[in-house]
Design an enzyme around this catalytic site. Structure first.
Site, PDB file in Angstrom:
ATOM      1  N   THR A 193     -51.605 -61.063   7.089  1.00 59.32           N
ATOM      2  CA  THR A 193     -53.018 -60.933   6.778  1.00 59.32           C
ATOM      3  C   THR A 193     -53.399 -61.956   5.716  1.00 59.32           C
ATOM      4  OG1 THR A 193     -53.104 -58.598   7.362  1.00 59.32           O
ATOM      5  CG2 THR A 193     -54.751 -59.374   5.799  1.00 59.32           C
ATOM      6  N   HIS A 197     -49.804 -53.402  17.124  1.00 54.18           N
ATOM      7  CA  HIS A 197     -49.346 -53.085  15.768  1.00 54.18           C
ATOM      8  C   HIS A 197     -49.039 -51.597  15.699  1.00 54.18           C
ATOM      9  CE1 HIS A 197     -48.642 -53.212  11.604  1.00 54.18           C
ATOM     10  NE2 HIS A 197     -49.630 -54.012  11.204  1.00 54.18           N
ATOM     11  N   ASN A 253     -37.785 -47.670   9.257  1.00 57.79           N
ATOM     12  CA  ASN A 253     -37.034 -47.113   8.125  1.00 57.79           C
ATOM     13  C   ASN A 253     -37.765 -47.258   6.792  1.00 57.79           C
ATOM     14  OD1 ASN A 253     -36.636 -49.933   7.956  1.00 57.79           O
ATOM     15  ND2 ASN A 253     -34.688 -49.674   6.884  1.00 57.79           N
TER      16      ASN A 253
END
Length: 362
Positions: free
Chosen positions: A25, A172, A228
């Site tokens: 981004t 995403h 994770n």
């Protein structure tokens, strides 16, 4: 290092090397979310990557909550992205669009709309808005109608991506955004067919992938996860069990590649990762796995060289090194990035980092 410079096929996309530019981004698209010439120059500079994954790109006004981020829901945005993809292809590169719905992390002062999520649970911490950081607001739990509508928005954005010249898309599904909010039991408290059991929590991402694949061909589709990491208030009590089931579902859907943000050390945002999940996913998924280890790309590289993954995605090093692949191939020095310009809105710290040749000539 030699393994990183071998070719790789991700579905229909042929990569000349295995060094992928991770989605980053950069907030240069303005309030209308329309990509501009500055963005075209930025991406074209980095076309030496085996594949560029675009910065996260909103599938709808409702789903875009980051100031200055781009979108893919209207014709002006498609035209803007077309300038970007043409510039990348002119320089010999490949690029896919990352399709983004932020869910409960959308602030109404950015979108102008009420946020929607898997459940009516407010995210922790603060949202970035045009007026500075503000507390998140409680989202509305998505209805069946909302889910059908949002799945349709993903399909429409994928169609727009191909119209804009992208080589494919990446959904995403990481970092605590909407797909993640449905997947993980720390954010999904639904009691209907989209919540509770793992098969139910897989339903939303399954419908998104099926719709996107039906729209543009599954050979052009990838997805990103962060199995994770506790991210933006989203986690799961049994991540290995969940993402083993995710791997099996992706195999059934014939999704050709996944990117896993899977650090072994605390991330740049301070998140403490749990045990890597990719070893449990690998036996259940025959597609390609691209590993991203946050700022520790050397760890990801070692997993590629050892055969545990097929490629490595690199983020922050690509910000400061437009010719990163060449620098890695030659063992050249790396530019240092300026974090103060990562999300600022002009050319400084965006398109003005020197290439290796420019630095040597200076």
């Amino acid at each position: 290092m030699a393994a990183l410079f071998e070719s790789l096929k991700l579905g229909s996309i042929e990569l000349p090397n295995r060094i992928v530019m991770a989605p980053l981004t950069r907030a240069r698209a303005g309030r209308d979310g329309v990509p501009n010439e500055l963005m075209a120059a930025y991406y074209a500079q980095r076309a030496g990557a085996g594949l560029i994954i675009s910065e996260a790109t909103g599938i709808s006004r409702e789903g875009l909550g980051w100031p200055g981020a781009p979108g893919l829901w209207n014709e002006a945005q498609v035209e803007g992205w077309r300038r970007v993809t043409e510039a990348v292809h002119h320089n010999g590169g490949r690029i896919v669009a990352q399709l983004w719905h932020m869910g409960r992390l959308v602030h109404p002062e950015v979108s102008g709309m009420e946020p929607v999520s898997s459940s009516a649970i407010t995210a922790p911490d603060y949202a970035h808005t045009y007026e500075g950081k503000k507390p998140y607001v409680e989202p509305r739990a998505a209805t069946d109608h909302d889910i059908r509508r949002i799945v349709g928005d993903y399909a429409a954005a994928a169609r727009n991506a191909i119209a804009a010249g992208f080589d494919g898309v990446q959904v995403h599904g990481a970092n605590g955004y909407l797909v993640d909010q449905f997947l993980r039991d720390g954010a999904n408290f639904r009691t209907d067919d989209y919540g509770g059991s793992i098969p139910n929590r897989l339903r939303f991402v399954t419908e998104v992938l099926e719709a996107v694949g039906a729209e543009i061909g599954m050979d052009k589709v990838g997805i990103r996860f962060s199995p994770n990491i506790y991210s933006q208030g989203v986690e799961d009590g049994f991540p290995k069990r969940l993402f083993t089931a995710v791997a099996r579902r992706l195999e059934e859907l014939k999704v050709p590649w996944i990117e896993l943000r899977e650090p072994r050390q605390p991330t740049s945002a301070g998140a403490i990762p749990t045990e890597p999940v990719s070893p449990a996913m690998r036996p259940n998924y025959s597609g390609k796995i691209v590993i991203n280890s946050d700022y520790d790309w050397l760890d990801a590289r070692e997993r590629v060289c050892a055969g545990y993954a097929d490629g490595v995605s690199i983020g922050r090093l690509f910000i400061a090194n437009p010719d990163l692949v060449k620098r890695l191939a030659l063992g050249g020095p790396l530019n240092e990035g300026d974090p103060s310009t990562f999300y600022a809105g002009d050319a400084r710290g965006y398109v003005d980092y020197p290439t290796l040749e420019q630095a040597q000539a200076a």
